[in-house]
Design a protein around this motif. Structure first.
Motif, PDB file in Angstrom:
ATOM      1  N   PHE A 101      10.434   5.315   8.262  1.00 18.61           N
ATOM      2  CA  PHE A 101       9.733   5.831   9.441  1.00 18.61           C
ATOM      3  C   PHE A 101       8.665   4.889   9.968  1.00 18.61           C
ATOM      4  O   PHE A 101       8.426   4.811  11.173  1.00 18.61           O
ATOM      5  N   TYR A 102       7.981   4.170   9.058  1.00 15.63           N
ATOM      6  CA  TYR A 102       6.845   3.328   9.460  1.00 15.63           C
ATOM      7  C   TYR A 102       7.096   1.865   9.099  1.00 15.63           C
ATOM      8  O   TYR A 102       7.165   1.528   7.914  1.00 15.63           O
ATOM      9  N   PRO A 103       7.208   0.979  10.084  1.00 17.71           N
ATOM     10  CA  PRO A 103       7.419  -0.444   9.794  1.00 17.71           C
ATOM     11  C   PRO A 103       6.238  -1.093   9.074  1.00 17.71           C
ATOM     12  O   PRO A 103       6.399  -2.160   8.465  1.00 17.71           O
ATOM     13  N   ASN A 104       5.058  -0.451   9.116  1.00 19.71           N
ATOM     14  CA  ASN A 104       3.875  -1.036   8.469  1.00 19.71           C
ATOM     15  C   ASN A 104       3.613  -0.440   7.080  1.00 19.71           C
ATOM     16  O   ASN A 104       2.526  -0.601   6.533  1.00 19.71           O
ATOM     17  N   PHE A 105       4.611   0.239   6.511  1.00 18.25           N
ATOM     18  CA  PHE A 105       4.440   0.866   5.191  1.00 18.25           C
ATOM     19  C   PHE A 105       4.796  -0.127   4.088  1.00 18.25           C
ATOM     20  O   PHE A 105       5.818  -0.800   4.140  1.00 18.25           O
ATOM     21  N   ASP A 106       3.928  -0.203   3.069  1.00 23.43           N
ATOM     22  CA  ASP A 106       4.115  -1.109   1.933  1.00 23.43           C
ATOM     23  C   ASP A 106       4.554  -0.290   0.712  1.00 23.43           C
ATOM     24  O   ASP A 106       3.725   0.305   0.016  1.00 23.43           O
ATOM     25  N   ALA A 107       5.853  -0.274   0.456  1.00 22.33           N
ATOM     26  CA  ALA A 107       6.403   0.536  -0.632  1.00 22.33           C
ATOM     27  C   ALA A 107       5.904   0.069  -1.996  1.00 22.33           C
ATOM     28  O   ALA A 107       5.611   0.884  -2.875  1.00 22.33           O
ATOM     29  N   ASP A 108       5.782  -1.239  -2.184  1.00 26.64           N
ATOM     30  CA  ASP A 108       5.324  -1.765  -3.479  1.00 26.64           C
ATOM     31  C   ASP A 108       3.892  -1.308  -3.774  1.00 26.64           C
ATOM     32  O   ASP A 108       3.560  -0.963  -4.911  1.00 26.64           O
ATOM     33  N   LYS A 109       3.064  -1.328  -2.748  1.00 27.38           N
ATOM     34  CA  LYS A 109       1.686  -0.859  -2.932  1.00 27.38           C
ATOM     35  C   LYS A 109       1.667   0.622  -3.321  1.00 27.38           C
ATOM     36  O   LYS A 109       0.941   1.024  -4.240  1.00 27.38           O
ATOM     37  N   ALA A 110       2.476   1.437  -2.649  1.00 29.58           N
ATOM     38  CA  ALA A 110       2.518   2.869  -2.943  1.00 29.58           C
ATOM     39  C   ALA A 110       2.928   3.117  -4.394  1.00 29.58           C
ATOM     40  O   ALA A 110       2.298   3.912  -5.106  1.00 29.58           O
ATOM     41  N   GLN A 137       0.092  12.232  -1.242  1.00 26.77           N
ATOM     42  CA  GLN A 137      -0.003  12.065   0.204  1.00 26.77           C
ATOM     43  C   GLN A 137      -1.047  11.020   0.579  1.00 26.77           C
ATOM     44  O   GLN A 137      -0.848  10.239   1.516  1.00 26.77           O
ATOM     45  N   LEU A 138      -2.166  10.975  -0.148  1.00 30.94           N
ATOM     46  CA  LEU A 138      -3.193   9.960   0.120  1.00 30.94           C
ATOM     47  C   LEU A 138      -2.633   8.554  -0.119  1.00 30.94           C
ATOM     48  O   LEU A 138      -2.865   7.637   0.676  1.00 30.94           O
ATOM     49  N   VAL A 139      -1.894   8.382  -1.213  1.00 32.43           N
ATOM     50  CA  VAL A 139      -1.284   7.082  -1.506  1.00 32.43           C
ATOM     51  C   VAL A 139      -0.368   6.648  -0.363  1.00 32.43           C
ATOM     52  O   VAL A 139      -0.402   5.496   0.083  1.00 32.43           O
ATOM     53  N   LEU A 140       0.441   7.566   0.137  1.00 28.82           N
ATOM     54  CA  LEU A 140       1.355   7.240   1.238  1.00 28.82           C
ATOM     55  C   LEU A 140       0.587   6.781   2.472  1.00 28.82           C
ATOM     56  O   LEU A 140       0.952   5.813   3.134  1.00 28.82           O
ATOM     57  N   VAL A 141      -0.517   7.478   2.755  1.00 28.84           N
ATOM     58  CA  VAL A 141      -1.305   7.172   3.951  1.00 28.84           C
ATOM     59  C   VAL A 141      -1.988   5.818   3.845  1.00 28.84           C
ATOM     60  O   VAL A 141      -1.959   5.020   4.786  1.00 28.84           O
ATOM     61  N   VAL A 142      -2.602   5.517   2.699  1.00 26.64           N
ATOM     62  CA  VAL A 142      -3.330   4.243   2.569  1.00 26.64           C
ATOM     63  C   VAL A 142      -2.393   3.064   2.332  1.00 26.64           C
ATOM     64  O   VAL A 142      -2.827   1.912   2.390  1.00 26.64           O
ATOM     65  N   SER A 143      -1.119   3.334   2.093  1.00 29.73           N
ATOM     66  CA  SER A 143      -0.164   2.248   1.884  1.00 29.73           C
ATOM     67  C   SER A 143       0.436   1.746   3.198  1.00 29.73           C
ATOM     68  O   SER A 143       1.307   0.875   3.186  1.00 29.73           O
ATOM     69  N   ARG A 144      -0.025   2.310   4.292  1.00 31.51           N
ATOM     70  CA  ARG A 144       0.358   1.770   5.600  1.00 31.51           C
ATOM     71  C   ARG A 144      -0.706   0.774   6.062  1.00 31.51           C
ATOM     72  O   ARG A 144      -1.901   0.992   5.830  1.00 31.51           O
ATOM     73  N   LYS A 145      -0.292  -0.315   6.689  1.00 31.08           N
ATOM     74  CA  LYS A 145      -1.242  -1.269   7.254  1.00 31.08           C
ATOM     75  C   LYS A 145      -1.532  -0.828   8.687  1.00 31.08           C
ATOM     76  O   LYS A 145      -0.902  -1.283   9.644  1.00 31.08           O
ATOM     77  N   ALA A 146      -2.508   0.069   8.814  1.00 29.03           N
ATOM     78  CA  ALA A 146      -2.844   0.657  10.107  1.00 29.03           C
ATOM     79  C   ALA A 146      -4.179   0.104  10.604  1.00 29.03           C
ATOM     80  O   ALA A 146      -4.897  -0.577   9.880  1.00 29.03           O
ATOM     81  N   ASP A 147      -4.495   0.424  11.857  1.00 31.26           N
ATOM     82  CA  ASP A 147      -5.794   0.036  12.418  1.00 31.26           C
ATOM     83  C   ASP A 147      -6.831   1.147  12.269  1.00 31.26           C
ATOM     84  O   ASP A 147      -8.029   0.887  12.272  1.00 31.26           O
ATOM     85  N   LYS A 172     -10.374  -0.300  -0.779  1.00 32.28           N
ATOM     86  CA  LYS A 172      -9.648  -1.535  -1.068  1.00 32.28           C
ATOM     87  C   LYS A 172      -8.382  -1.702  -0.243  1.00 32.28           C
ATOM     88  O   LYS A 172      -7.856  -2.802  -0.141  1.00 32.28           O
ATOM     89  N   ASN A 173      -7.897  -0.623   0.336  1.00 33.02           N
ATOM     90  CA  ASN A 173      -6.557  -0.678   0.894  1.00 33.02           C
ATOM     91  C   ASN A 173      -6.483  -0.650   2.408  1.00 33.02           C
ATOM     92  O   ASN A 173      -5.536  -0.126   2.979  1.00 33.02           O
ATOM     93  N   PHE A 174      -7.498  -1.184   3.068  1.00 37.47           N
ATOM     94  CA  PHE A 174      -7.340  -1.397   4.502  1.00 37.47           C
ATOM     95  C   PHE A 174      -8.012  -2.710   4.872  1.00 37.47           C
ATOM     96  O   PHE A 174      -8.959  -3.141   4.237  1.00 37.47           O
TER      97      PHE A 174
END
Length: 234
Positions: A101-110, A137-147, A172-174
């Motif tokens: 769903f999200y091109p900016n999601f980092d699966a390895d980080k999650a 759910q928090l892990v999923l959210v912070v594992s996206r590289k968002a603005d 640490k994750n943004f």
């Protein structure tokens, strides 16, 4: 410092009830902003408006200089107060969903964060406690590289021993230019990471300032200022 998010004269009504009344506030790039107020003050409504899940009755919301739209969701990572994941899913299933769903999601980080939080990626959410589901759910959210990360009560179901780790995870994750808009009633735990605060009461912004300026001016913590402002009993 550039404005990342700007609400200007935003009003939201449900039939005859005014939930937000002419609200104006900003979130600058690279800042962690606490949206603080009692239950029912309008915090969640603001977060839903920012995520284009609600439409303002009047006023405007701009993100990176443009009107909020479905496209904004690609650069905004949202943690709602209640989980929206299917309880029959596992964390691994959720990672696959977010990857698609999200091109900016980092699966390895999650997956790394699941391990750090002792979450079994193959356990169904239905078999997890409420706090564990919120961590997923928090892990999923912070594992996206968002603005912009919009976090509605991220510590609500998290035990005190885990809160420091969760806060460090948020920090640490943004990236440096990203911002966090965070709503919480556990101010004493979270105030150490806040750059700015917005106090909201009965749908109106009653205070917006730098956290450090407020501490120096009042010679009190943000938690104490909040309690005095809203006359919250200890």
């Amino acid at each position: 410092m550039a404005e990342l998010l700007c609400l200007k004269n935003v009003t939201k009504k449900y039939k005859s009830k005014t939930v937000l009344d002419n609200v104006s506030c900003t979130v600058k790039a690279g800042r962690i902003v606490g949206l603080l107020g009692r239950n029912g003050a309008g915090k969640t409504t603001i977060m839903k408006l920012v995520n284009d899940l609600l439409t303002p009755t009047s006023g405007e919301i701009k993100f990176k200089g443009k009107n909020i739209s479905p496209k904004s969701k690609l650069a905004i990572s949202y943690l709602p107060e209640r989980t929206y994941l299917d309880r029959q899913m596992t964390p691994n299933d959720a990672v696959k969903l977010f990857t698609d769903f999200y091109p900016n999601f980092d699966a390895d980080k999650a997956l790394r964060l699941f391990n750090d939080l002792d979450l079994d990626p193959n356990q169904k959410l239905a078999k997890m406690s409420k706090g564990m589901q919120e961590k997923v759910q928090l892990v999923l959210v912070v594992s996206r590289k968002a603005d912009l990360y919009v976090l509605d009560e991220p510590l609500g179901g998290v035990d005190p021993a885990t809160r420091d780790y969760v806060l460090k995870t948020i920090l640490k994750n943004f990236h440096d230019e990203a911002s966090v808009l965070i709503s919480t009633h556990i101010i004493s735990d979270i105030e150490k990471i806040l750059d700015d605060v917005i106090f909201i009461d009965q749908g109106k912004i009653i205070l917006e300032d730098s956290a450090d300026k407020l501490r120096k001016k009042n010679k009190k913590s943000i938690d104490e200022i909040f309690r005095n402002t809203f006359k919250v009993e200890r």
